[in-house]
Design an enzyme around this catalytic site. Structure first.
Site, PDB file in Angstrom:
ATOM      1  CG  ASP A  12      -1.807   1.181   1.304  1.00 17.44           C
ATOM      2  OD1 ASP A  12      -2.444   1.502   0.286  1.00 17.44           O
ATOM      3  OD2 ASP A  12      -1.864   1.825   2.365  1.00 17.44           O
ATOM      4  CG  ASP A  14      -1.311   7.461   0.766  1.00 16.27           C
ATOM      5  OD1 ASP A  14      -0.278   8.035   0.365  1.00 16.27           O
ATOM      6  OD2 ASP A  14      -2.370   7.424   0.113  1.00 16.27           O
TER       7      ASP A  14
END
Length: 179
Positions: A12, A14
């Protein structure tokens, strides 16, 4: 049919590579490149994983584009900055919102499965690293091992993760110890 032999670490963006902006105990993406901050140790962890032979593929939901609160250009500018610092093989971005019902938005595994087809990725020998339940569920649905970076966000928590850690550095150590 070609046998999948490539190992990958799906990441991922952020909260894994760059600091999430936390408001009211919930994470949000940076609103601009100026607001983006690479997390300590993330570039070194990414380099160690790449040197060990893993493809690094960022799989990120960016629904603020569909919501009109940020632009694709901003998302791509942040991705470009990360790509200049870390050995990312590919960025797969879902610009949809939850109501769109697309296959590429985590927790659905569509982005991981598409990357697996393109790169002949052996999903059971690969990992999904994320800081939210959506990341973990997408990894589980794709058949990957999962690593949850737990920041204690005030939201639904993932179930049955393979490892729970405090940073990408720790996730990289776990991955390299397992292989």
């Amino acid at each position: 049919m070609t046998q999948a032999t490539t190992r990958a670490v799906f990441l991922d963006r952020d909260g894994v590579l760059n600091r999430a902006i936390v408001r009211d105990s919930k994470p949000y993406p940076p609103a601009s490149l100026a607001e983006m901050e690479i997390l300590p140790g993330a570039p070194e962890a990414a380099k160690r994983l790449a040197q060990a032979g893993f493809l690094l593929i960022v799989v990120t939901n960016q629904p603020d584009v569909a919501r009109g609160t940020t632009t694709r250009e901003t998302v791509e500018e942040i991705n470009g900055a990360i790509g200049r610092i870390m050995p990312i093989s590919e960025f797969r971005v879902c610009y949809h919102d939850s109501a769109d019902g697309c296959d590429c938005r985590k927790p659905k595994p569509g982005a991981l499965l598409a990357a697996a087809r393109v790169h002949q990725i052996d999903l059971p020998r690969s990992f999904m690293v994320g800081d939210r339940w959506r990341d973990i569920e997408a990894g589980q649905a794709a058949g990957c091992k999962t690593i949850f970076i737990d920041y204690g966000y005030d939201e639904k928590q993932p179930k049955n993760v393979d490892f729970s850690v405090g940073s990408l550095e720790e996730a990289a150590r776990r991955i390299l110890e397992t292989c």
